[in-house]
Design a protein around this motif. Structure first.
Motif, mmCIF file in Angstrom:
data_model
loop_
_atom_site.group_PDB
_atom_site.id
_atom_site.type_symbol
_atom_site.label_atom_id
_atom_site.label_comp_id
_atom_site.label_asym_id
_atom_site.label_seq_id
_atom_site.Cartn_x
_atom_site.Cartn_y
_atom_site.Cartn_z
ATOM 1 N N ARG A 47 0.846 -1.195 0.000
ATOM 2 C CA ARG A 47 0.000 0.000 0.000
ATOM 3 C C ARG A 47 0.880 1.244 0.000
ATOM 4 O O ARG A 47 1.912 1.271 0.677
ATOM 5 C CB ARG A 47 -0.911 -0.003 1.225
ATOM 6 C CG ARG A 47 -2.025 -1.000 1.052
ATOM 7 C CD ARG A 47 -2.865 -1.291 2.264
ATOM 8 N NE ARG A 47 -3.724 -2.435 1.944
ATOM 9 C CZ ARG A 47 -3.329 -3.701 2.016
ATOM 10 N NH1 ARG A 47 -2.118 -3.997 2.406
ATOM 11 N NH2 ARG A 47 -4.153 -4.676 1.665
ATOM 12 N N ILE A 55 -3.135 4.033 -2.818
ATOM 13 C CA ILE A 55 -3.157 3.042 -3.899
ATOM 14 C C ILE A 55 -2.486 1.768 -3.384
ATOM 15 O O ILE A 55 -1.878 1.765 -2.301
ATOM 16 C CB ILE A 55 -2.423 3.538 -5.164
ATOM 17 C CG1 ILE A 55 -0.979 3.947 -4.818
ATOM 18 C CG2 ILE A 55 -3.180 4.697 -5.803
ATOM 19 C CD1 ILE A 55 -0.105 4.153 -6.023
ATOM 20 N N ALA A 175 2.949 3.878 -10.762
ATOM 21 C CA ALA A 175 1.625 4.528 -10.785
ATOM 22 C C ALA A 175 1.685 5.756 -11.687
ATOM 23 O O ALA A 175 2.690 6.486 -11.682
ATOM 24 C CB ALA A 175 1.228 4.937 -9.370
ATOM 25 N N SER A 201 -4.741 -1.617 -11.399
ATOM 26 C CA SER A 201 -5.952 -0.844 -11.071
ATOM 27 C C SER A 201 -7.167 -1.309 -11.866
ATOM 28 O O SER A 201 -8.278 -0.859 -11.591
ATOM 29 C CB SER A 201 -5.716 0.655 -11.278
ATOM 30 O OG SER A 201 -5.092 0.888 -12.516
ATOM 31 N N ARG A 206 -10.204 -1.905 -6.702
ATOM 32 C CA ARG A 206 -8.967 -1.136 -6.503
ATOM 33 C C ARG A 206 -9.244 0.368 -6.504
ATOM 34 O O ARG A 206 -10.254 0.825 -7.040
ATOM 35 C CB ARG A 206 -7.953 -1.462 -7.619
ATOM 36 C CG ARG A 206 -6.966 -2.606 -7.314
ATOM 37 C CD ARG A 206 -7.618 -3.824 -6.806
ATOM 38 N NE ARG A 206 -6.673 -4.925 -6.567
ATOM 39 C CZ ARG A 206 -7.036 -6.127 -6.178
ATOM 40 N NH1 ARG A 206 -8.313 -6.408 -5.945
ATOM 41 N NH2 ARG A 206 -6.141 -7.074 -5.980
ATOM 42 N N SER A 207 -8.303 1.107 -5.945
ATOM 43 C CA SER A 207 -8.414 2.558 -5.863
ATOM 44 C C SER A 207 -8.412 3.179 -7.266
ATOM 45 O O SER A 207 -7.768 2.657 -8.183
ATOM 46 C CB SER A 207 -7.225 3.086 -5.060
ATOM 47 O OG SER A 207 -7.035 4.446 -5.279
ATOM 48 N N THR A 208 -9.104 4.310 -7.411
ATOM 49 C CA THR A 208 -9.100 5.027 -8.687
ATOM 50 C C THR A 208 -8.167 6.240 -8.621
ATOM 51 O O THR A 208 -8.167 7.081 -9.518
ATOM 52 C CB THR A 208 -10.527 5.501 -9.033
ATOM 53 O OG1 THR A 208 -11.034 6.251 -7.914
ATOM 54 C CG2 THR A 208 -11.457 4.328 -9.336
ATOM 55 N N THR A 212 -2.398 2.028 -11.911
ATOM 56 C CA THR A 212 -1.239 1.324 -11.363
ATOM 57 C C THR A 212 -0.888 0.115 -12.229
ATOM 58 O O THR A 212 -1.767 -0.588 -12.736
ATOM 59 C CB THR A 212 -1.503 0.849 -9.916
ATOM 60 O OG1 THR A 212 -2.660 0.016 -9.913
ATOM 61 C CG2 THR A 212 -1.716 2.012 -8.979
#
Ligand SMILES: Cc1cc2nc3c(=O)[nH]c(=O)nc-3n(C[C@H](O)[C@H](O)[C@H](O)COP(=O)(O)OP(=O)(O)OC[C@H]3O[C@@H](n4cnc5c(N)ncnc54)[C@H](O)[C@@H]3O)c2cc1C
Length: 314
Positions: A47, A55, A175, A201, A206-208, A212
C-alpha cells in the motif's frame, strides 16, 4: 525468553496458513512465525499513500485460477472476486487479503526471523534475534533453498531440497495519473524482458486515485539484474514498461522495484511435502508440487493431514 508450543510453523505464506488452520481444527496448538511484517509471503500487496489518495500493488501472486474446485471455493470464501480481464480470481481489495482472512484466529507472530534450528531430547529449539522458541513438532513452509540454509548441508533431507529449483523475479510497481492511457489490462509475453504486465488498477475493488501497473521481468532479465539495487532495477524497468503502455516516464507518480529471490518453482519436489519422522519435522511449500498458490495450499493441507493421521497427534 522462550515461547513454547506443540507445533511451530515457520512461514505465514499460504502453505503455512493452510497447515496451521487445519492443525487448529484438529485441536493442535500452533504458533506461526514469520520474518515479514505482513501475512501472506508471496501473496503480497503493497500500500502506498499518494497526494491523490491511497493506492496498492499486488507485487507477488497476480491471479488465481477460477476453476470449479475446492481451492477456488475457498478463495471466494476468503473474499476473492473475478478479474474477468485477467481470467481468474483476485483478493479484495488486494491479494494479501486472502491469506489475512484465512489466518484469522491463528497465533501468528510477525517480524521474527528464525536464524538457527537445533533438535535435542525430542524438542526443536528455534533461535531468532528477538528470542527463542521451543516446539515438539516443526513445520517449515519457506522456499526450499532457504530451508536448506536453515537445516544445513548435512541434514538427511538436504539432497531432496537441493533437487528443487526456484528462480527469481524482479517486479516493478509504477503509478500514473488517473487520466493516463490504459492500453490493456494484462499482457503475457515470455520473450519480452517484461514477461508479464498487469494494470493492477483494472482489478476489481482497486483505488481510482491512479492507474497502477505491475511488471514482472522474465527469467533472463531477473537473473542478470538480481543483485542490482532496487533503484537501479526500477530505472531499468521503467522505460520498458512505458514503451509497452505508451506512457511518459516523467509522469510516473510512484515507482518501486521488488526483488523476489525465490519467486517461482522451476523443478518441484514431486511430492506434497518432506518429513523426517525421527525429529518430527515437516517441510512444505508451493515448491513441492508446482509454482502456484494452489500448490502451496495443497502442500500445507497435506502436512496437516499427515499429522492428523499419525498416532502421535491423537
Ligand atoms: C512475482 C510473483 C508472481 C506470482 N504469480 C502467481 C500467480 O499469478 N498465481 C499463482 O497462483 N501464484 C503466483 N505466484 C506464486 C505464489 O505466490 C506462491 O506459489 C505462493 O504464494 C507460495 O506460498 P508459500 O507459503 O509456499 O511461500 P511464501 O509465500 O514464500 O511464504 C514463505 C514465508 O516464510 C517466511 N520466511 C522465510 N524464511 C523465514 C525465516 N527464516 N524465519 C521466519 N519466516 C521466514 C517469509 O517471510 C514468507 O512469508 C507468484 C509469485 C511471485 C513471486
Amino acid at each position: 525468553m522462550k515461547s513454547a508450543a506443540r507445533n511451530i510453523v515457520i512461514g505465514s505464506g499460504i502453505t503455512g496458513v493452510s497447515c496451521a488452520r487445519a492443525l487448529m481444527q484438529i485441536g493442535e496448538t500452533v504458533i506461526v512465525l514469520d520474518k515479514g511484517r505482513g501475512i501472506g509471503g508471496r501473496m503480497a500487496t503493497r500500500r502506498v499513500a499518494l497526494e491523490t489518495g491511497d493506492i496498492s500493488f499486488d507485487h507477488g501472486a497476480q491471479v488465481l485460477p477460477a476453476r470449479n474446485n475446492a481451492f477456488a471455493t475457498l478463495m471466494r470464501d476468503a473474499g476473492a472476486a473475478a478479474w474477468d480481464q485477467g481470467g481468474g480470481l483476485v483478493g479484495m481489495p488486494g491479494m494479501s487479503q486472502i491469506p489475512r482472512r484465512l489466518a484469522e484466529g491463528l497465533d501468528l507472530r510477525q517480524g521474527i526471523e528464525i536464524t538457527a534450528l537445533a533438535y535435542h531430547d525430542g524438542q526443536w529449539m528455534l533461535s531468532s534475534p528477538g528470542g527463542a522458541f521451543r516446539a515438539q513438532r516443526l513445520i517449515l513452509t519457506i522456499p526450499a533453498p532457504q530451508a536448506l540454509q536453515l537445516l544445513g548441508p548435512m541434514h538427511p533431507l538436504a539432497t531432496a531440497l537441493r533437487a528443487v529449483e526456484m528462480r527469481p523475479c524482479l517486479t516493478l510497481m509504477a503509478a500514473f495519473p488517473p487520466d493516463s492511457q490504459r492500453p490493456f489490462s494484462q499482457r503475457s509475453d515470455p520473450d519480452h524482458p517484461l514477461a508479464w504486465i498487469a494494470q493492477d488498477s483494472s482489478k476489481p475493488g482497486r483505488s481510482t486515485a491512479a492507474v497502477t501497473w505491475v511488471a514482472q521481468a522474465g527469467p533472463e532479465f531477473s537473473a542478470q539484474n538480481l543483485e542490482n539495487s532496487p533503484e537501479d532495477i526500477a530505472a531499468q524497468m521503467l522505460p520498458l514498461l512505458c514503451d509497452a503502455i505508451g506512457a511518459n516516464p516523467q509522469t510516473a507518480l510512484h515507482l518501486r522495484a521488488h526483488r523476489w529471490r525465490y519467486a517461482q518453482t522451476l523443478r518441484p519436489l514431486g511430492a506434497a511435502y518432506l518429513s523426517d519422522g525421527a525429529t518430527n519435522l515437516f517441510l512444505g511449500g508451493d515448491w513441492c508440487l508446482g509454482a502456484r498458490a494452489e500448490h502451496a495450499w495443497q502442500s500445507g493441507a497435506a502436512i496437516a493431514a499427515a499429522i492428523a493421521g499419525s498416532t502421535d497427534a491423537r
